[in-house]
Design a protein around this motif. Structure first.
Motif, PDB file in Angstrom:
ATOM      1  N   HIS A  60      37.113  41.091  53.127  1.00  0.00           N
ATOM      2  CA  HIS A  60      37.046  39.864  52.308  1.00  0.00           C
ATOM      3  C   HIS A  60      36.443  40.096  50.922  1.00  0.00           C
ATOM      4  O   HIS A  60      36.799  39.430  49.970  1.00  0.00           O
ATOM      5  N   PHE A  61      35.464  41.012  50.849  1.00  0.00           N
ATOM      6  CA  PHE A  61      34.730  41.121  49.582  1.00  0.00           C
ATOM      7  C   PHE A  61      35.275  42.211  48.656  1.00  0.00           C
ATOM      8  O   PHE A  61      34.657  42.536  47.646  1.00  0.00           O
ATOM      9  N   PHE A  62      36.414  42.788  49.009  1.00  0.00           N
ATOM     10  CA  PHE A  62      37.089  43.697  48.080  1.00  0.00           C
ATOM     11  C   PHE A  62      38.226  42.953  47.395  1.00  0.00           C
ATOM     12  O   PHE A  62      38.820  42.026  47.962  1.00  0.00           O
ATOM     13  N   SER A  63      38.548  43.395  46.188  1.00  0.00           N
ATOM     14  CA  SER A  63      39.648  42.762  45.462  1.00  0.00           C
ATOM     15  C   SER A  63      40.400  43.829  44.654  1.00  0.00           C
ATOM     16  O   SER A  63      39.782  44.757  44.132  1.00  0.00           O
ATOM     17  N   ASP A  64      41.710  43.664  44.568  1.00  0.00           N
ATOM     18  CA  ASP A  64      42.475  44.592  43.716  1.00  0.00           C
ATOM     19  C   ASP A  64      42.852  43.932  42.389  1.00  0.00           C
ATOM     20  O   ASP A  64      43.628  44.470  41.618  1.00  0.00           O
ATOM     21  N   LYS A  65      42.297  42.742  42.164  1.00  0.00           N
ATOM     22  CA  LYS A  65      42.565  42.046  40.892  1.00  0.00           C
ATOM     23  C   LYS A  65      41.241  41.699  40.220  1.00  0.00           C
ATOM     24  O   LYS A  65      40.234  41.497  40.908  1.00  0.00           O
ATOM     25  N   PRO A  66      41.257  41.608  38.887  1.00  0.00           N
ATOM     26  CA  PRO A  66      40.016  41.241  38.190  1.00  0.00           C
ATOM     27  C   PRO A  66      39.465  39.927  38.731  1.00  0.00           C
ATOM     28  O   PRO A  66      40.221  39.009  39.045  1.00  0.00           O
ATOM     29  N   ARG A  67      38.174  39.893  38.852  1.00  0.00           N
ATOM     30  CA  ARG A  67      37.554  38.675  39.367  1.00  0.00           C
ATOM     31  C   ARG A  67      36.709  38.021  38.287  1.00  0.00           C
ATOM     32  O   ARG A  67      36.538  38.545  37.199  1.00  0.00           O
ATOM     33  N   ALA A  68      36.170  36.861  38.643  1.00  0.00           N
ATOM     34  CA  ALA A  68      35.398  36.103  37.664  1.00  0.00           C
ATOM     35  C   ALA A  68      34.020  36.741  37.453  1.00  0.00           C
ATOM     36  O   ALA A  68      33.618  37.640  38.195  1.00  0.00           O
ATOM     37  N   LYS A  69      33.316  36.233  36.454  1.00  0.00           N
ATOM     38  CA  LYS A  69      31.952  36.709  36.246  1.00  0.00           C
ATOM     39  C   LYS A  69      31.076  36.268  37.430  1.00  0.00           C
ATOM     40  O   LYS A  69      30.263  37.031  37.927  1.00  0.00           O
ATOM     41  N   TYR A  70      31.269  35.019  37.853  1.00  0.00           N
ATOM     42  CA  TYR A  70      30.532  34.513  39.021  1.00  0.00           C
ATOM     43  C   TYR A  70      31.522  34.158  40.129  1.00  0.00           C
ATOM     44  O   TYR A  70      32.403  33.301  39.937  1.00  0.00           O
ATOM     45  N   ASN A  71      31.385  34.828  41.265  1.00  0.00           N
ATOM     46  CA  ASN A  71      32.289  34.587  42.390  1.00  0.00           C
ATOM     47  C   ASN A  71      31.550  33.844  43.491  1.00  0.00           C
ATOM     48  O   ASN A  71      30.593  34.367  44.065  1.00  0.00           O
ATOM     49  N   VAL A  72      32.020  32.634  43.727  1.00  0.00           N
ATOM     50  CA  VAL A  72      31.392  31.785  44.745  1.00  0.00           C
ATOM     51  C   VAL A  72      32.133  31.986  46.063  1.00  0.00           C
ATOM     52  O   VAL A  72      33.366  31.896  46.106  1.00  0.00           O
ATOM     53  N   PHE A  73      31.376  32.240  47.122  1.00  0.00           N
ATOM     54  CA  PHE A  73      31.952  32.321  48.475  1.00  0.00           C
ATOM     55  C   PHE A  73      31.265  31.263  49.322  1.00  0.00           C
ATOM     56  O   PHE A  73      30.129  31.442  49.757  1.00  0.00           O
ATOM     57  N   LEU A  74      31.941  30.153  49.509  1.00  0.00           N
ATOM     58  CA  LEU A  74      31.348  29.001  50.221  1.00  0.00           C
ATOM     59  C   LEU A  74      31.732  29.054  51.693  1.00  0.00           C
ATOM     60  O   LEU A  74      32.920  29.137  52.036  1.00  0.00           O
ATOM     61  N   ASN A  75      30.720  28.992  52.555  1.00  0.00           N
ATOM     62  CA  ASN A  75      30.962  29.027  54.001  1.00  0.00           C
ATOM     63  C   ASN A  75      31.865  27.865  54.416  1.00  0.00           C
ATOM     64  O   ASN A  75      31.621  26.720  54.040  1.00  0.00           O
ATOM     65  N   LYS A  76      32.894  28.173  55.181  1.00  0.00           N
ATOM     66  CA  LYS A  76      33.765  27.105  55.670  1.00  0.00           C
ATOM     67  C   LYS A  76      33.624  26.913  57.183  1.00  0.00           C
ATOM     68  O   LYS A  76      34.477  26.300  57.822  1.00  0.00           O
ATOM     69  N   GLY A  77      32.558  27.467  57.754  1.00  0.00           N
ATOM     70  CA  GLY A  77      32.333  27.330  59.195  1.00  0.00           C
ATOM     71  C   GLY A  77      32.011  25.894  59.578  1.00  0.00           C
ATOM     72  O   GLY A  77      31.775  25.034  58.727  1.00  0.00           O
ATOM     73  N   ILE A  78      31.962  25.669  60.884  1.00  0.00           N
ATOM     74  CA  ILE A  78      31.804  24.299  61.386  1.00  0.00           C
ATOM     75  C   ILE A  78      30.450  23.708  60.993  1.00  0.00           C
ATOM     76  O   ILE A  78      30.350  22.517  60.663  1.00  0.00           O
ATOM     77  N   THR A  79      29.380  24.522  60.982  1.00  0.00           N
ATOM     78  CA  THR A  79      28.071  23.944  60.644  1.00  0.00           C
ATOM     79  C   THR A  79      28.023  23.518  59.181  1.00  0.00           C
ATOM     80  O   THR A  79      27.346  22.555  58.834  1.00  0.00           O
ATOM     81  N   ALA A  80      28.763  24.229  58.329  1.00  0.00           N
ATOM     82  CA  ALA A  80      28.832  23.810  56.919  1.00  0.00           C
ATOM     83  C   ALA A  80      29.584  22.480  56.822  1.00  0.00           C
ATOM     84  O   ALA A  80      29.171  21.559  56.107  1.00  0.00           O
TER      85      ALA A  80
END
Ligand code: SF4
Length: 627
Positions: A60-80
């Motif tokens: 999930h945390f690798f990318s083959d394309k340029p990413r943003a300066k700030y990359n937000v990864f928001l939990n989508k699990g049930i408790t969230a």
């Protein structure tokens, strides 16, 4: 960049097995790995571009394309979701001016959903460039995004002071809280750092150590419950040029966060357990596989390893024991739930995609780089230290006959006091609910999505009139008896995750669907059963929830869930459990949705279905009426 990549490759002696580290370091510098980088890596490491692509595309945390300066990864699990994720997600989109799955036009923000990040007791939570943000609200999101726009650094937009305990350590400085609610023999301040290594270990031969662990009946705490002493004994017997101890710190089961707390407050206890395991088995290499989401602990953990080296508790002739040589390296993962499975974890440690291996051979015979490898969980290793200190008999006095000792529970969801509870095996679910202040409980997910959804007849949380009411809509199943289920290997085994759902929650539409999405996303895709059936089962559940289901659909779900059990690894084998166990314990919810007494789908409209299919493939079908 080419020069920097070459420096990174040299840092790891151009070792193909260190590909994860190489890719992580390139991401640290550049944020992504593109085609040219992959070509350079392939040439230098002497492996194919396809192999590198496989690894880059898997995590999930690798990318083959340029990413943003700030990359937000928001939990989508049930408790969230249960804690207000929807409003938080909207606030991110409004503040950043971009939808999830995209990067803002100015390249400043990239918004991403991610699976559980191990913060279920303080959701909604997100990682922004490896920095953890907990207890998010719409207001907090607006504040932190405007702060970043003003040019502040991530550590300047943290809206709370640092968390408790070592979360405030200068090498951690995280806003995460431990939420230790109940300790016992592991979470206990009477722990004397490295006392067992320095004073006790010399008193025992390696075989004695194994015998003590066997006598204690310690079983693996990751969920499978394999006897630890037996694993160590096998590991010692297998011939190998080297032997390896792996600490599995890749807890990714939604609802689990106990390793996070152990590694924050008692990392020395865990590392001490690794050294004891090495002494017992004759291992000379130790690896901690740390989930990427806990990268914020990495510097702090490495500091403790350095202290151990200074005290000769790692390195050569440890603590004066001749030829006892052992050291520990921490390997970061890059986001893949399946790497919690021991053979997938080993693949990842070797720089490959985390795809579970066929067994046999088991890791203890042929593991990391084909060496005999013993994989133990964080909690198991910590328990071994306490056993060596106090004896097998002392340890067996906790818990039950078949489940000795204690278990760390990660409790989240609908309760007043979410957090970590260390309880003795044999503790009942009713007692757990009282401890954490949970009322009006409809269901509990024990052991995460791969575990079991249990209902009120498994605990004494409802009065009998409420229970009758609860069962009435089914018109079929009325529990006459409560089973006050107990946490143990013979009744309710668990890796420790417990998510509580109150009577207001939509179990099928929200909870079960969320868990099925999780398995669909996390399958490595190797087995056709695991690749396809969870998706088809989810579609079937959707059909039922939309009022188009018939009884046969429930039977199909049960049958497909059984078929999934032939999958290669635990992920696929348990991917149907959210549906299977909810049918087992909440069948009335399914019955409510299926058409009464219908054995076939009499709402199926073939004309509409053909039209929809035609629209999708861009085709036209003429319907002719026969005379
Ligand atoms: Fe991969 Fe699923 Fe098969 Fe496991 S069961 S090997 S995760 S496809």
């Amino acid at each position: 960049m080419k020069e920097k990549i070459n420096q990174i490759i040299n840092r790891y002696s151009a070792d193909r097995n260190r590909l994860m580290d190489i890719l992580l370091d390139i991401h640290e510098v550049q944020g992504y790995v593109d085609k040219d980088d992959i070509k350079l890596l392939a040439e230098t490491l002497e492996i194919s571009m396809a192999e590198i692509n496989e690894t880059v595309s898997f995590y999930h945390f690798f990318s083959d394309k340029p990413r943003a300066k700030y990359n937000v990864f928001l939990n989508k699990g049930i408790t969230a979701q249960m804690s207000g994720r929807k409003a938080v997600k909207e606030a991110f989109e409004n503040s950043c001016g971009v939808a999830f799955g995209q990067v803002s036009d100015d390249g400043m923000f990239g918004l991403n959903d991610t699976s559980c990040i191990g913060m279920n007791d303080q959701d909604p939570a997100a990682l922004i460039n490896d920095v953890v943000f907990t207890n998010l609200t719409a207001y907090r999101v607006e504040k932190l995004i405007s702060g970043l726009r003003e040019g502040k650094e991530l550590n300047q937009v943290i809206y709370e002071s640092y968390g408790d305990g070592h979360n405030a350590d200068p090498d951690v400085q995280s806003m995460v809280y431990n939420h230790i609610r109940k300790g016992s023999i592991l979470l206990n301040n009477d722990y004397q750092r490295f006392e067992v290594l320095q004073k006790e270990l010399k008193k025992h031969s390696p075989q004695d150590v194994i015998q003590i662990i066997e006598d204690s009946n310690l079983r693996g705490r990751g969920g499978a419950g394999f006897p630890t002493g037996m694993k160590w004994r096998f590991g010692r017997l297998v011939e190998g040029e080297h032997r390896v101890i792996i600490c599995n710190a890749d807890e990714g089961e939604p609802g689990t966060f106990k390793d996070r707390v152990m590694l924050t407050e008692f990392p020395d206890l865990v590392f001490e357990g690794m050294v004891i395991a090495a002494y017992a088995t004759g291992a000379d290499l130790g690896l901690v596989y740390l989930r990427y989401e806990y990268k914020y602990l990495l510097k702090y953990l490495n500091k403790i390893l350095a202290e151990m080296r200074e005290q000769n508790l790692l390195g050569k002739n440890i603590n004066g024991v001749k030829e006892f040589n052992f050291d520990i390296r921490i390997q970061l993962g890059a986001g893949a739930y399946v790497c919690g499975e021991e053979s997938a974890l080993i693949e990842s440690l070797e720089g490959k995609r985390g795809e579970p291996r066929d067994k046999p051979p088991f890791p203890v015979e042929k593991g990391y780089k084909e060496y005999p490898t013993i994989v133990n969980n964080v909690e198991t290793l910590a328990s071994a230290v306490r056993i060596l200190k106090n004896g097998a008999e002392w340890y067996s006095s906790f818990g039950t006959k078949d489940s000795t000792g204690t278990k760390l529970l990660s409790i989240s969801g609908d309760c007043k006091f979410p957090g970590i509870y260390e309880v003795e095996w044999g503790t009942s679910i009713t007692e757990v609910l009282e401890m954490c202040g949970a009322d009006e409980v409809q269901a509990i997910q024990v052991g995460g999505p791969s575990g079991m959804l249990i209902g009120p007849h498994d605990f004494d949380n409802l009065t009998s009139s409420e229970l009758m009411k609860w069962h009435k809509p089914s018109g079929m199943m009325v529990a006459e008896k409560f089973f006050d289920r107990k946490l143990s290997y013979s009744d309710l085994p668990t890796g420790g995750s417990m998510i509580i759902f109150n009577n207001e929650r939509e179990l099928l539409r929200d909870v079960v669907m969320n868990f099925m999405d999780f398995f669909i996303e996390e399958s490595c895709g190797s087995c056709s059963t695991c690749r396809n059936l969870p998706f088809i089962m989810k579609k079937k559940l959707e059909k039922i929830l939309n009022g188009h289901g018939v009884r046969q659909d429930i039977d199909d779900l049960l049958s497909w869930g059984k078929t999934l059990k032939v999958s290669r690894c635990g992920l696929g084998q348990t991917a149907g459990n959210p549906i299977l166990t909810s049918i087992l314990n909440f069948r009335h919810l399914y019955e409510q949705h299926v058409q009464a007494m219908a054995d076939y789908d009499n709402l199926f409209d073939i004309t509409k279905s053909v039209e929809a299919a035609n629209k999708f493939v861009g085709r036209k079908t003429e319907f002719h009426q026969s005379n």
